[in-house]
Write a protein that holds these residues in place. Structure first.
Motif, PDB file in Angstrom:
ATOM      1  N   TYR A 148      39.954  20.653  39.449  1.00 53.21           N
ATOM      2  CA  TYR A 148      40.951  19.819  38.489  1.00 53.21           C
ATOM      3  C   TYR A 148      41.845  20.910  38.223  1.00 53.21           C
ATOM      4  O   TYR A 148      43.405  20.695  38.172  1.00 53.21           O
ATOM      5  CB  TYR A 148      40.344  19.272  37.366  1.00 53.21           C
ATOM      6  N   GLU A 149      41.640  21.812  37.679  1.00 53.92           N
ATOM      7  CA  GLU A 149      42.847  22.900  37.142  1.00 53.92           C
ATOM      8  C   GLU A 149      43.576  23.470  38.356  1.00 53.92           C
ATOM      9  O   GLU A 149      44.643  23.302  37.892  1.00 53.92           O
ATOM     10  CB  GLU A 149      41.973  23.868  36.604  1.00 53.92           C
ATOM     11  N   THR A 152      45.765  20.384  39.962  1.00 50.59           N
ATOM     12  CA  THR A 152      46.816  19.918  39.151  1.00 50.59           C
ATOM     13  C   THR A 152      48.064  20.878  38.725  1.00 50.59           C
ATOM     14  O   THR A 152      49.097  20.721  38.657  1.00 50.59           O
ATOM     15  CB  THR A 152      46.411  19.342  37.712  1.00 50.59           C
ATOM     16  N   GLU A 153      47.527  22.238  38.995  1.00 50.74           N
ATOM     17  CA  GLU A 153      48.449  23.287  38.932  1.00 50.74           C
ATOM     18  C   GLU A 153      49.388  23.469  40.151  1.00 50.74           C
ATOM     19  O   GLU A 153      50.758  23.640  40.343  1.00 50.74           O
ATOM     20  CB  GLU A 153      47.797  24.790  38.662  1.00 50.74           C
ATOM     21  N   SER A 156      51.333  17.663  42.654  1.00 50.83           N
ATOM     22  CA  SER A 156      51.483  16.980  41.835  1.00 50.83           C
ATOM     23  C   SER A 156      51.316  15.607  41.925  1.00 50.83           C
ATOM     24  O   SER A 156      51.788  14.628  42.573  1.00 50.83           O
ATOM     25  CB  SER A 156      53.234  16.574  42.003  1.00 50.83           C
ATOM     26  N   PHE A 157      49.822  15.058  41.669  1.00 49.03           N
ATOM     27  CA  PHE A 157      49.354  13.856  41.739  1.00 49.03           C
ATOM     28  C   PHE A 157      49.832  13.105  40.584  1.00 49.03           C
ATOM     29  O   PHE A 157      49.921  13.407  39.511  1.00 49.03           O
ATOM     30  CB  PHE A 157      47.728  14.095  41.796  1.00 49.03           C
ATOM     31  N   LYS A 158      49.958  11.660  40.847  1.00 55.28           N
ATOM     32  CA  LYS A 158      50.107  10.871  39.954  1.00 55.28           C
ATOM     33  C   LYS A 158      48.839  10.317  39.107  1.00 55.28           C
ATOM     34  O   LYS A 158      49.090   9.805  37.855  1.00 55.28           O
ATOM     35  CB  LYS A 158      51.224   9.423  40.481  1.00 55.28           C
ATOM     36  N   GLU A 159      47.794  10.368  39.602  1.00 49.63           N
ATOM     37  CA  GLU A 159      46.613   9.911  39.159  1.00 49.63           C
ATOM     38  C   GLU A 159      45.327  10.915  39.720  1.00 49.63           C
ATOM     39  O   GLU A 159      45.504  11.242  40.761  1.00 49.63           O
ATOM     40  CB  GLU A 159      46.413   8.418  39.559  1.00 49.63           C
ATOM     41  N   VAL A 160      44.701  11.204  38.806  1.00 48.03           N
ATOM     42  CA  VAL A 160      43.516  11.810  38.934  1.00 48.03           C
ATOM     43  C   VAL A 160      42.261  11.097  38.610  1.00 48.03           C
ATOM     44  O   VAL A 160      42.188  10.603  37.271  1.00 48.03           O
ATOM     45  CB  VAL A 160      43.346  13.213  38.353  1.00 48.03           C
ATOM     46  N   GLY A 179      44.451  17.525  30.729  1.00 46.74           N
ATOM     47  CA  GLY A 179      45.354  16.829  31.314  1.00 46.74           C
ATOM     48  C   GLY A 179      44.586  15.223  31.519  1.00 46.74           C
ATOM     49  O   GLY A 179      43.479  14.941  31.145  1.00 46.74           O
ATOM     50  N   VAL A 181      42.919  11.759  33.093  1.00 50.33           N
ATOM     51  CA  VAL A 181      41.882  11.500  34.082  1.00 50.33           C
ATOM     52  C   VAL A 181      41.357  10.260  33.765  1.00 50.33           C
ATOM     53  O   VAL A 181      41.017   9.738  32.865  1.00 50.33           O
ATOM     54  CB  VAL A 181      40.587  12.524  34.032  1.00 50.33           C
TER      55      VAL A 181
END
Length: 310
Positions: A148-149, A152-153, A156-160, A179, A181
């Protein structure tokens, strides 16, 4: 002779940064797959501890390019009951390659978490669809957090979305990450429509099925590191374009590769080198088993950073 330096998990966590780690791992993957012999690394040697349902793995590696010699010793256990003791525990021994002197003993658990996620991110950079809005993580342990770290770094995902076997672990994951989730109640709910999928489970039978996977999605398969363990079903393994970290390792250790009979298209290092194409318009699977050279490169980075502060 000087005593080896002991480097704690807290220090490794502080010194091992993705911005420096990712490019070094990408170079190492390319060097490994070049066939020029710059990296010497046998397949992981594993000792089964049947009485306690555990395994001890030994992962030595030498890189002439980085002039680094190291070995990781990792214990991993399957536990029926929740435990405060991590399923994976590791230490990395860093040697002076010229004389064989032990220079440092450092925590290998954090190194494993970070280098594994970093390699998955490298695979995703090359293999993800052009439009990738939804990330799905199956699993809720430490590897889920590290993935995840970095994901997301770097992206650029709009949803996790995340799914885990126990509510306690999923809730802990949601509290840990920095962030938003979406917690899903089933694998199917988490996977449907996802562009990038990460499987970091302790599953021994398939949990991810082809019928749920969006055409053109990219999957990083990180769990199932034994020849009789599975995370993906046969249909998905055979229909996707399959990339691996090492062919030799995958054919010896990956139950998903061995038992499905799926054909390996390329090593990730071959894609890095431009020798094999990144077919990101197709459904792709990157089977990650982990490599000793990844640990060695990370350990050198930690030691050099530690040494510079002394």
């Amino acid at each position: 002779m000087a005593m080896p330096v002991l480097i704690s998990a807290e220090t490794v966590e502080k010194l091992l940064q993705y911005g420096e780690l990712v490019p070094r791992l990408e170079v190492a993957l390319g060097k490994f797959s070049s066939g020029k012999g710059e990296i010497v690394q046998p397949v992981r040697s594993v000792l089964a501890i049947e009485k306690y349902n555990g395994y001890l793995g030994i992962m030595p590696a030498y890189s002439a390019h980085d002039d680094v010699l190291a070995t990781k010793i990792v214990a991993f256990y399957q536990r029926d009951q929740p435990s405060s003791i991590p399923a994976h525990q590791a230490s990395v021994l860093l040697f002076d390659p010229e004389h064989g002197t032990l220079k440092a003993v450092m925590d290998g658990t954090v190194i494993t978490e970070k280098r594994t996620a970093a390699v998955s991110a490298i695979a995703t950079k090359f293999l993800k669809p052009v439009q990738a809005d939804v990330l799905c993580i199956l699993g809720s342990g430490v590897q889920a957090v590290s993935h995840y770290e970095i994901f997301t770094e770097m992206f650029s995902f709009k949803e996790v979305r995340v799914w885990g076997r126990t509510k306690e672990n999923v809730d802990r994951f949601a509290r840990t990450v920095r962030g938003p989730v979406r917690v899903c109640s089933s694998v199917k709910e988490a996977v449907l429509g996802a562009d990038v999928i990460v499987t970091v489970t302790m599953a021994t039978e398939p949990v991810l099925f082809a019928e749920w996977v969006k055409p053109g999605a990219h999957i990083n398969e990180v769990g199932a590191c034994r020849p009789d363990w599975r995370e993906l079903d046969d249909t998905l393994m055979k229909s996707a374009v399959l990339y691996v970290d090492t062919r030799e390792g995958a054919m010896k250790e990956s139950g998903d590769v061995i038992l499905s009979g799926a054909e390996i298209f390329a090593e990730l290092g071959e894609v890095v080198n431009g020798d094999k194409p990144a077919l990101h318009e197709k459904t792709t699977v990157f089977k990650s088993l982990g490599m000793g050279i990844q640990d060695a490169v990370a350990a050198k980075l930690v030691f050099d950073s530690w040494n510079a502060q002394q």
